[in-house]
Design a protein around this motif. Structure first.
Motif, short mmCIF file in Angstrom:
data_model
loop_
_atom_site.label_atom_id
_atom_site.label_comp_id
_atom_site.label_asym_id
_atom_site.label_seq_id
_atom_site.Cartn_x
_atom_site.Cartn_y
_atom_site.Cartn_z
N TRP A 189 31.88 5.95 16.04
CA TRP A 189 32.35 6.56 17.30
C TRP A 189 33.74 7.18 17.10
O TRP A 189 33.99 8.29 17.54
N THR A 190 34.63 6.45 16.44
CA THR A 190 35.98 6.97 16.22
C THR A 190 35.97 8.12 15.20
O THR A 190 36.69 9.11 15.37
N TYR A 199 39.14 10.29 14.34
CA TYR A 199 40.06 9.18 14.16
C TYR A 199 39.50 8.21 13.13
O TYR A 199 38.36 8.33 12.69
N ASP A 210 33.62 10.23 14.68
CA ASP A 210 33.08 11.42 15.35
C ASP A 210 34.15 12.15 16.16
O ASP A 210 34.03 13.35 16.42
N ARG A 211 35.20 11.45 16.53
CA ARG A 211 36.27 12.04 17.34
C ARG A 211 37.51 12.36 16.51
O ARG A 211 38.57 12.68 17.05
N ILE A 264 40.61 7.58 26.56
CA ILE A 264 39.22 8.03 26.65
C ILE A 264 38.46 6.98 27.45
O ILE A 264 38.43 5.80 27.07
#
Length: 311
Positions: free
Chosen positions: A273-274, A279, A276-277, A261
């Motif tokens: 951030w992770t 992970y 939200d994806r 990414i």
């Protein structure tokens, strides 16, 4: 203490020794298993399960295409020492072999693309055991770069990012360092030795001793053993069954397929951030150990590739 006391003590000690010998003899007679145990003459070993194994030592060997002078008995003994030390440290060697499944194939490709002999992957093993090691002096990562040297060879070392922990990028930088050292010394053997003790230190020993060849130099204990440790890893990794290691390819560790990414804007909270994806923060740090903080500040015009397992 008078003489009478001394004689009494001496007599008691002698009596205790005689009684011990008689007790031992009676045990030997009553226990046939003990009676069968005898001392082994020097130079001979039993053929039982617990016998010490004698490993084959190569009579011919090269490092990066350069012959190792094993006809010199002292050189042969130094190689033999490191082979036995590492072959009999089975737990460490098994884990090294398993861990190598994650890295060595790609590392070989990076070294080849940068005109560095493949044997230098064993130098990375000697340096860090293929872990993001940190030395007391401040060297870090697979290739144990110090901060100033890392920056000199193109790695970012900042508050948020330390690319010494980015093993692919640090392998490229190590290749540049090794190539420059080869231009200075002219042999890959000297390059490997200088990687351990520093180029200036190795050059100084060459001047002081009026010798150019690594094998003819008297060096400190660590550097004297360093190249032979690398050679021992090479010998054992390339002939594992000869040294008692029979790992199947399926038993080696592997990274999962990873996707990248590209990020170009600051990330205030990497955990969010992770998440939200889809992970975890643990996955982020596992595959991107070069991220050193819980945030990522990105300079204008710069971007980073973050690796995460494919969904």
């Amino acid at each position: 203490m008078n003489r009478i006391h001394l004689f009494v003590l001496y007599g008691l000690s002698l009596l205790a020794l005689v009684l011990s010998l008689l007790l031992w003899k009676s045990q030997m007679v009553s226990n046939p298993e003990l009676a069968n145990v005898s001392s082994v003459p020097a130079g001979q070993w039993t053929n039982g399960v617990d016998s010490v194994r004698i490993f084959p030592i190569p009579r011919e060997l090269e490092f990066a295409g350069e012959p190792v002078p094993l006809g010199d008995r002292e050189i042969f003994e130094r190689l033999e020492r490191e082979i036995y030390v590492n072959a009999y440290w089975q737990s460490n060697m098994i884990l090294l072999m398993k861990r190598s499944g994650k890295y060595l194939e790609e590392m070989s490709k990076i070294l080849e693309a940068n005109a560095i002999p493949d044997d230098f992957k064993y130098l990375a093993i000697a340096e860090s055991a293929l872990t993001n090691a940190s030395s007391p002096a401040g060297a870090k990562g697979f290739w144990q770069f110090m901060p100033a040297t890392a920056k000199e060879y193109g790695l970012e070392v900042s508050n948020d990012v330390d690319e010494r922990y980015h093993w692919q990028k640090s392998t490229v930088s190590a290749s540049r360092y090794l190539q420059k050292a080869y231009e200075k010394f002219g042999t890959w053997t000297a390059v490997a030795a200088s990687y351990n003790m520093g180029q200036s230190g190795f050059s100084r020993r060459q001047r002081e001793q009026l010798q150019e060849n690594y094998y003819d130099l008297l060096l400190n204990e660590e550097t004297s053993r360093y190249l032979f440790r690398i050679l021992a890893f090479k010998v054992i990794f390339e002939n594992p069954k000869a040294y008692g290691f029979s790992l199947d390819q399926t038993e080696l560790y592997q990274n999962p397929p990873l996707s990248s990414i590209q990020v170009e804007e600051n990330i205030k909270d990497l955990a969010q951030w992770t998440k939200d994806r889809g992970y975890t923060y643990k996955e982020l740090k596992l595959y991107n150990p070069w991220l050193r903080q819980k945030k990522l500040s990105i300079p204008r015009g710069k971007s980073y590739l973050i690796l995460l397992p494919e969904k």
